[in-house]
Design a protein around this motif. Sequence first.
Motif, PDB file in Angstrom:
ATOM      1  N   THR A 123      -1.275   6.957 -14.649  1.00 31.88           N
ATOM      2  CA  THR A 123      -1.470   6.353 -15.965  1.00 31.88           C
ATOM      3  C   THR A 123      -0.859   7.218 -17.065  1.00 31.88           C
ATOM      4  N   ILE A 124      -0.503   6.576 -18.163  1.00 33.60           N
ATOM      5  CA  ILE A 124      -0.229   7.278 -19.418  1.00 33.60           C
ATOM      6  C   ILE A 124      -1.359   6.848 -20.341  1.00 33.60           C
ATOM      7  N   ASP A 125      -2.258   7.762 -20.650  1.00 35.09           N
ATOM      8  CA  ASP A 125      -3.470   7.386 -21.383  1.00 35.09           C
ATOM      9  C   ASP A 125      -3.251   7.524 -22.882  1.00 35.09           C
ATOM     10  N   ILE A 126      -3.324   6.412 -23.559  1.00 32.19           N
ATOM     11  CA  ILE A 126      -3.074   6.342 -24.995  1.00 32.19           C
ATOM     12  C   ILE A 126      -4.410   6.176 -25.713  1.00 32.19           C
TER      13      ILE A 126
ATOM     14  N   PRO B 102       0.837  -1.203   0.000  1.00 31.62           N
ATOM     15  CA  PRO B 102       0.000   0.000   0.000  1.00 31.62           C
ATOM     16  C   PRO B 102       0.873   1.254   0.000  1.00 31.62           C
ATOM     17  N   GLY B 103       0.545   2.185  -0.865  1.00 30.86           N
ATOM     18  CA  GLY B 103       1.319   3.425  -0.973  1.00 30.86           C
ATOM     19  C   GLY B 103       2.400   3.391  -2.031  1.00 30.86           C
ATOM     20  N   ASP B 104       2.806   2.217  -2.470  1.00 31.32           N
ATOM     21  CA  ASP B 104       3.816   2.131  -3.533  1.00 31.32           C
ATOM     22  C   ASP B 104       3.274   2.751  -4.824  1.00 31.32           C
ATOM     23  N   LYS B 105       4.208   3.283  -5.613  1.00 33.62           N
ATOM     24  CA  LYS B 105       3.822   3.941  -6.862  1.00 33.62           C
ATOM     25  C   LYS B 105       3.973   2.999  -8.048  1.00 33.62           C
ATOM     26  N   VAL B 106       2.955   2.979  -8.888  1.00 32.27           N
ATOM     27  CA  VAL B 106       3.010   2.169 -10.106  1.00 32.27           C
ATOM     28  C   VAL B 106       2.583   3.038 -11.293  1.00 32.27           C
ATOM     29  N   LEU B 107       3.347   2.934 -12.351  1.00 32.15           N
ATOM     30  CA  LEU B 107       3.083   3.687 -13.589  1.00 32.15           C
ATOM     31  C   LEU B 107       2.488   2.726 -14.617  1.00 32.15           C
ATOM     32  N   ILE B 108       1.336   3.077 -15.156  1.00 29.94           N
ATOM     33  CA  ILE B 108       0.637   2.159 -16.059  1.00 29.94           C
ATOM     34  C   ILE B 108       0.265   2.856 -17.366  1.00 29.94           C
ATOM     35  N   PRO B 109       0.927   2.524 -18.467  1.00 25.55           N
ATOM     36  CA  PRO B 109       0.451   2.981 -19.771  1.00 25.55           C
ATOM     37  C   PRO B 109      -0.851   2.241 -20.100  1.00 25.55           C
ATOM     38  N   VAL B 110      -1.896   2.972 -20.412  1.00 27.56           N
ATOM     39  CA  VAL B 110      -3.206   2.360 -20.681  1.00 27.56           C
ATOM     40  C   VAL B 110      -3.501   2.479 -22.169  1.00 27.56           C
ATOM     41  N   ILE B 111      -3.454   1.347 -22.849  1.00 30.31           N
ATOM     42  CA  ILE B 111      -3.741   1.371 -24.292  1.00 30.31           C
ATOM     43  C   ILE B 111      -5.096   0.756 -24.595  1.00 30.31           C
TER      44      ILE B 111
ATOM     45  N   PRO C 124       8.242   5.772 -10.012  1.00 31.15           N
ATOM     46  CA  PRO C 124       7.474   4.597  -9.557  1.00 31.15           C
ATOM     47  C   PRO C 124       8.387   3.456  -9.108  1.00 31.15           C
ATOM     48  N   LYS C 125       7.814   2.554  -8.314  1.00 34.35           N
ATOM     49  CA  LYS C 125       8.485   1.288  -7.985  1.00 34.35           C
ATOM     50  C   LYS C 125       8.376   0.316  -9.155  1.00 34.35           C
ATOM     51  N   LEU C 126       7.249   0.414  -9.850  1.00 35.69           N
ATOM     52  CA  LEU C 126       6.908  -0.576 -10.883  1.00 35.69           C
ATOM     53  C   LEU C 126       6.280   0.121 -12.086  1.00 35.69           C
ATOM     54  N   VAL C 127       6.674  -0.330 -13.287  1.00 38.85           N
ATOM     55  CA  VAL C 127       5.917  -0.007 -14.504  1.00 38.85           C
ATOM     56  C   VAL C 127       5.145  -1.264 -14.884  1.00 38.85           C
ATOM     57  N   ALA C 128       3.856  -1.126 -15.125  1.00 40.41           N
ATOM     58  CA  ALA C 128       3.013  -2.271 -15.466  1.00 40.41           C
ATOM     59  C   ALA C 128       2.316  -2.012 -16.796  1.00 40.41           C
ATOM     60  N   THR C 129       2.485  -2.930 -17.724  1.00 42.77           N
ATOM     61  CA  THR C 129       1.852  -2.780 -19.042  1.00 42.77           C
ATOM     62  C   THR C 129       1.121  -4.062 -19.418  1.00 42.77           C
ATOM     63  N   VAL C 130       0.247  -3.913 -20.401  1.00 37.87           N
ATOM     64  CA  VAL C 130      -0.318  -5.058 -21.098  1.00 37.87           C
ATOM     65  C   VAL C 130       0.445  -5.169 -22.412  1.00 37.87           C
TER      66      VAL C 130
END
Lengths: 410, 410
Positions: A118-121, A89-98, A141-147
């Motif tokens: 988010t990075i909104d595409i 909880p509280g950790d930062k995650v960066l998520i590109p949303v395609i 961020p601690k984590l970058v998460a993508t699909v």
Amino acid sequence: MTNPMDTFETLNPPQRMLMGPGPINAYPRVHQALSQSLIGQYDPVMTGYMNQVQSLYRGVFHTQNQQTMLVDGTARSGIEAVLVSVLEPGDKVLIPVIGRFGHLLCEIANRVGAQVKTIDIEWGEVCMPDQVEAAIKSFQPKLVATVQGDTSTTMNQPLAEIGEVCKKHGVLYYCDATASIAGNELKVDEWHLDAVSAGLQKCLGGPSGSAPITLSDQCATVINQRKHIEAGIRADHHINGQGKMIQSNYFDLAMIMDYWGPERLNHHTEATSMLYAARECARLFLEEGPDTVIARHKQAGDALAAGLVAMNLELFGNQTYKMNNVVGVYIPANIDGDAVRGELLSRFGIEIGTSFGPLHGKIWRIGTMGYNARQECVLTTLAALEAVLIKHRANINPGQAVAAAIEYYA
Amino acid sequence: MTNPMDTFETLNPPQRMLMGPGPINAYPRVHQALSQSLIGQYDPVMTGYMNQVQSLYRGVFHTQNQQTMLVDGTARSGIEAVLVSVLEPGDKVLIPVIGRFGHLLCEIANRVGAQVKTIDIEWGEVCMPDQVEAAIKSFQPKLVATVQGDTSTTMNQPLAEIGEVCKKHGVLYYCDATASIAGNELKVDEWHLDAVSAGLQKCLGGPSGSAPITLSDQCATVINQRKHIEAGIRADHHINGQGKMIQSNYFDLAMIMDYWGPERLNHHTEATSMLYAARECARLFLEEGPDTVIARHKQAGDALAAGLVAMNLELFGNQTYKMNNVVGVYIPANIDGDAVRGELLSRFGIEIGTSFGPLHGKIWRIGTMGYNARQECVLTTLAALEAVLIKHRANINPGQAVAAAIEYYA
């Protein structure tokens, strides 16, 4: 409400040709594997199979990661297992949303208490590495998460350069490859991915219900810092990690690693039939050869797209980044998309996909995955779709689609 | 590490007779169901099967609960789905702990942030209703959570009177019936249970990997107060609940109810093969008849126990509360329990169970569940165990066990 004592008829599902965005028809050998005898969870044959599954999925993921295993649930169970185990909880995650499944990553990350940026595409495009790098610099961020392959838009997010960026900045990098794995290139170690999760029900050619995952040593270390072995089986030699306890027991990858590891510490009771299926999916992929399987998906996808264009249909999204295994195609003007899908199913036994969110009612999604990434499936689907569109008086070029696909195959 | 390109041999598991505390051999019809063709998740045949599964498990659970469905995971996925959906952080839960799986309920409840109070019962005994009532009065919990059959001790917790107590005090009542369902009486509505979860891999005679659950209307209402539909599929008519968002997406029963309900709101991709298995398990149970199946389990369990006693072995725990489908038996003096288990497996292909925690190394656990709750399994296991114990020079009465079991059956 039906009578609770009604036992219904013997199971007898119709033979469909599943040409949507997944699930798809399983390879026949996977059906055979599913029906094999059960064995106990600590039977040496079973633990041997578990070790084999780990090895097989290292091959599928193109990785040397020791921590490669199955999560017992559908594809999104693998996503949640990674996110809840990595993110406190509280950790930062960066998520590109395609597309829709980017939203799903955000949703799960929010529920585990992470701070999400988010990075909104725009739907139909992908995220560029410089966008990720800029956001990493500002958000840390601690984590970058993508699909990787987001079936909602049919786009395949390039991963390698984002992997370089994450490595450069010391950020963990996770990818959900459920829809893309085994149909599109995926090189976990080469692309510096720290965690990847998948499912069987797309290009791996199996049923939904098992989620292969792989974790880099670095990612496993991060997770093991949160290890808290459950009270019922904790022994004196078990030392709890310093990190905050993972807020799920079922998805606690620290414990799941111990279940798959040499200690074989009891966690769940492994879903044996689904493990058999996962094992067979990986064997089929590696026997045919990763490059061959991916080329077969590309060929089927391109042939299908060529046929659709020859029919005078318009494809959706930036074709440079299209997934090999699914295509988005605009529903022609004045055509009821659901009625066409319904007739394909009822008259031909062929299922194609509808779409979500901003694309709902605008495009169909047609897949060529796993066992169905075959010429006969491509040609039959094109012929059937053309026939139904003609019946619905759509403005298409008759007689061109199958010929174009055959020409592509030639 | 093995070569990641190794594809290993064709799947060919040995034919074991699984006489441990589960998993067990599946009914042959369940194997057939597992191998059937896949269909799409919104195929009308598939949604029809989902409705049938709901009806079938109402029969299995003896309930009229509309909210009866599957969670896609092993049995503990059903436990976590109930606890994380019902309990908000800070909520109070009272848990009678009669064995290892009571500790598991505590573990999961702690991870979802609940305040846990236990009633700690000596292993081999069960919890009395007055203990629960006294604790409810002092602790004022939102939920009482119990295990019915705890295989770690082989005890079957009586539920009906605790249900009365919970109803009287307006407390929700949840039970994990994984190990007991279909082998012991379980009457959800009559006993005032608000939530029950189970698994296939014990007396239902299927593989691990699907968790049937049922929720009372009251429990469903409590959960729906926490409903937050995920961003990717939320529409204007969806209204979020006032309660705190459920901290798991995968186990969010508010969304899972909508997936199984008339809106068919997309959540996971249902694990079709496991749903086929779950459907067949329930059909087998209802076709044979609940009372007949439970009587068959009691007969097999009692015959096995009679044989063990005739062999001069001592049974573990308060036999008044023994589960029908598993017996704990003390390992004779000077006998290596694991060596005996190993020889049963290697020479006879028979698996019996070891034990956990305070009972580890002291007792074996022998099960008679589902397809294996049959006379031939009972007699063969007794004959094989006797032979191995004689080989190990244990102090037993030779030639008595099988005769005693046959006499019981007569």
